[in-house]
Design a protein around this motif. Structure first.
Motif, short mmCIF file in Angstrom:
data_model
loop_
_atom_site.label_atom_id
_atom_site.label_comp_id
_atom_site.label_asym_id
_atom_site.label_seq_id
_atom_site.Cartn_x
_atom_site.Cartn_y
_atom_site.Cartn_z
N ARG A 4 -26.57 23.20 20.65
CA ARG A 4 -27.80 22.41 20.75
C ARG A 4 -28.94 23.24 20.20
O ARG A 4 -29.12 24.40 20.59
CB ARG A 4 -28.06 22.03 22.20
N GLU A 5 -29.70 22.67 19.29
CA GLU A 5 -30.84 23.35 18.68
C GLU A 5 -32.13 22.64 19.06
O GLU A 5 -32.19 21.41 19.04
CB GLU A 5 -30.71 23.36 17.16
N ARG A 6 -33.15 23.43 19.41
CA ARG A 6 -34.47 22.90 19.73
C ARG A 6 -35.53 23.76 19.08
O ARG A 6 -35.50 24.98 19.22
CB ARG A 6 -34.69 22.90 21.24
N ASP A 43 -27.47 14.43 24.41
CA ASP A 43 -27.33 13.69 23.15
C ASP A 43 -27.58 14.57 21.92
O ASP A 43 -27.09 14.27 20.83
CB ASP A 43 -28.28 12.50 23.12
N ASP A 44 -28.36 15.64 22.09
CA ASP A 44 -28.69 16.50 20.96
C ASP A 44 -27.60 17.54 20.66
O ASP A 44 -27.63 18.18 19.62
CB ASP A 44 -30.00 17.24 21.20
N GLU A 46 -24.02 19.08 19.59
CA GLU A 46 -22.96 18.73 18.64
C GLU A 46 -21.72 19.54 18.94
O GLU A 46 -21.81 20.73 19.25
CB GLU A 46 -23.42 19.02 17.21
#
Length: 100
Positions: A4-6, A43-44, A46
């Motif tokens: 997950r990337e933010r 949901d974010d 992968e």
């Protein structure tokens, strides 16, 4: 593995974990690590292979990595030094901060 990337004001925050770690709490003495869906999944997130994990970690400013496989990938790629990895209960945990 789940990645997950933010994007944050401080840079790219990447969280990586083995899928079976989601929802688990690991403890070792005073150290407790809860792998939440909110931080590592959602949901974010992968489901990716080792190459994608390495790509994300090399672009990260800060990263949190949980699980035997995820931490192993980071070690094998030379991103994490095995001596800095924490064994927490039945899993492994590493943190990454790139000083750029």
């Amino acid at each position: 593995m789940l990645v997950r990337e933010r994007q944050t004001p401080e840079g790219l925050l990447v969280s990586v974990c083995d899928p079976d770690c989601i929802g688990e709490t690991y403890e070792n003495g005073k150290v407790s690590l809860t792998v939440t869906e909110e931080f590592y999944g959602g949901d974010d997130a992968e489901d990716v292979d080792a190459d994608a994990v390495v790509d994300s970690l090399t672009r990260a400013t800060v990263a949190n990595i949980v699980g035997e496989e995820a931490v192993g990938v980071a070690i094998d790629a030379g991103i994490i030094d095995e001596e800095t990895v924490l064994d927490v209960g039945e899993t492994r945990h590493a943190q990454l901060l790139w000083m750029r």
